[in-house]
Design an enzyme around this catalytic site. Structure first.
Site: not given
Ligand code: TYM
Length: 344
Positions: A210, A115, A207
């Protein structure tokens, strides 16, 4: 070993363009887990501001993620749905964890490197410390299970390291305060099923994300049926027919991705999908995938649009959820302060 009651926690960032990866990698799992566990689902808005955000868009994105949770089937009455910034204990515990985690641990985080890119000096301190806030999100509820996509695995390992170091560094005080051997559980990542890493529809080595500049790289949860159909039809593939066995997907990342998406949407294994479609060409497979994707995602997109218009309802869900979350989180902070030796 201290036994902790099972509790599920997970979070999704309100950074726009919720996509099929978020849905299959995370949200679908949330919906399943709510039948077997007590769950807390969080719109992690404090994480979103680690990179620049337009305040009006942020507000709308927070409501959109909340709407997606509910439209996908999460019940905000039975479980807790809220936005992170309404529960200040997340940030408070994150500070404690900043003092527990080691710089060397954070330096290894691949997501920060990706990032921050080449201009690392110019990345926010928040982006660097992001994983300690994520550990606090989970541990402020002493949650035991965390459903996430594969890309969050390293952050979950760090959360476990932080829990372990806190428990060890303060073991005497934890015992003296009456909490037994350990105050924090070691949260278990739940990374399961055929779609833990959904790839870009334009490039099977990247991957689905967004932030990809090409909207054709992903299916957004808000896409209408015609857009979903176009994106699937245009998805990159190779020229061979589909194999009948899993081994035939090796070195065919685009084929593997579409098969994984189909399997996950249809609650099947990849082997089952290949036994139905092995030997068929991509045009007939893609036609079936369009029908399936529209069937599964269409109603969610429509319900999200309906819910998003009802801002008062969404805001009330978040406010109620935050109050419930705070009851748990504030008790944890009281305990943590006592363990650390703060006067309160
Ligand atoms: P975020 O917002 O990027 O994504 C949300 C969830 O979607 C999953 N994900 C994917 N799974 C499969 N294939 C993909 N291409 C893909 N892109 C995203 C992510 O693995 C996630 O589960 N850091 C986290 C948010 C967070 C969090 C937490 C999660 C903050 N605190 C505590 C669990 C526990 C994040 O940026 O997810």
């Amino acid at each position: 070993m201290t036994k902790f009651p099972e509790l599920v926690f997970s979070g999704v960032q309100p950074t726009g363009n919720l996509h099929l990866g978020n849905y299959l990698g995370a949200i679908v799992k949330f919906v399943e887990l709510q039948n077997s566990h007590q769950c807390i689902f969080c719109v992690v808005d404090l994480h979103a501001i680690t990179v620049a955000q337009n305040p009006n868009e942020l507000k709308s994105n927070i409501r959109e993620v909340t709407a997606a949770f509910i439209a996908a089937g999460i019940d905000p009455e039975k479980h807790i749905v809220f936005n992170q910034s309404q529960v200040p204990e997340h940030a408070e515990l994150a500070w404690v964890f900043n003092c527990v985690a080691r710089i060397g641990w954070l330096n290894r985080m691949t997501q920060f490197k990706e990032k921050a890119g080449k201009d690392r000096e110019n990345a926010s301190v928040g982006l660097y410390a992001y994983p300690t806030l994520m550990a606090a999100d989970i541990l402020v509820y002493r949650a035991t299970h965390v459903p996430v996509g594969e890309d969050q695995k390293q952050h979950l390992e760090l959360a476990r390291d932080i829990a372990q170091k806190f428990n060890t560094d303060f073991s005497q005080s934890i015992a003296d305060s009456g909490f037994g051997e350990a105050y924090f559980p070691m949260p278990i990542p739940l990374i399961q099923g055929p779609a833990t890493r959904v790839m870009s529809l334009r490039d099977g080595s990247k991957k689905m994300s967004k932030s990809d500049t090409s909207d054709y790289s992903r299916i957004n949860l808000t896409d209408d049926p015609e857009t979903i159909a176009q994106k699937v039809r245009k998805a990159k593939t190779d020229s061979d027919a589909l194999p009948s066995e899993i081994e035939g997907l090796i070195k065919r990342p685009e084929a593997e991705n579409l098969v994984s998406i189909f399997a996950s949407l249809n609650n099947q294994s990849k082997a089952d999908v290949l036994s139905d479609f092995g030997g068929k060409n991509f045009s007939s497979f893609k036609a079936a995938l369009v029908d399936l994707a529209v069937l599964k995602l269409g109603p969610i997109g429509l319900e999200m649009a309906r819910l998003k218009k009802d801002e008062a309802y969404i805001d009330q869900v978040l406010s109620k959820g935050s109050h419930r979350a705070r009851e748990i989180a504030s008790q944890t902070m009281k305990d943590v302060k006592s363990i650390l030796g703060f006067i309160q």
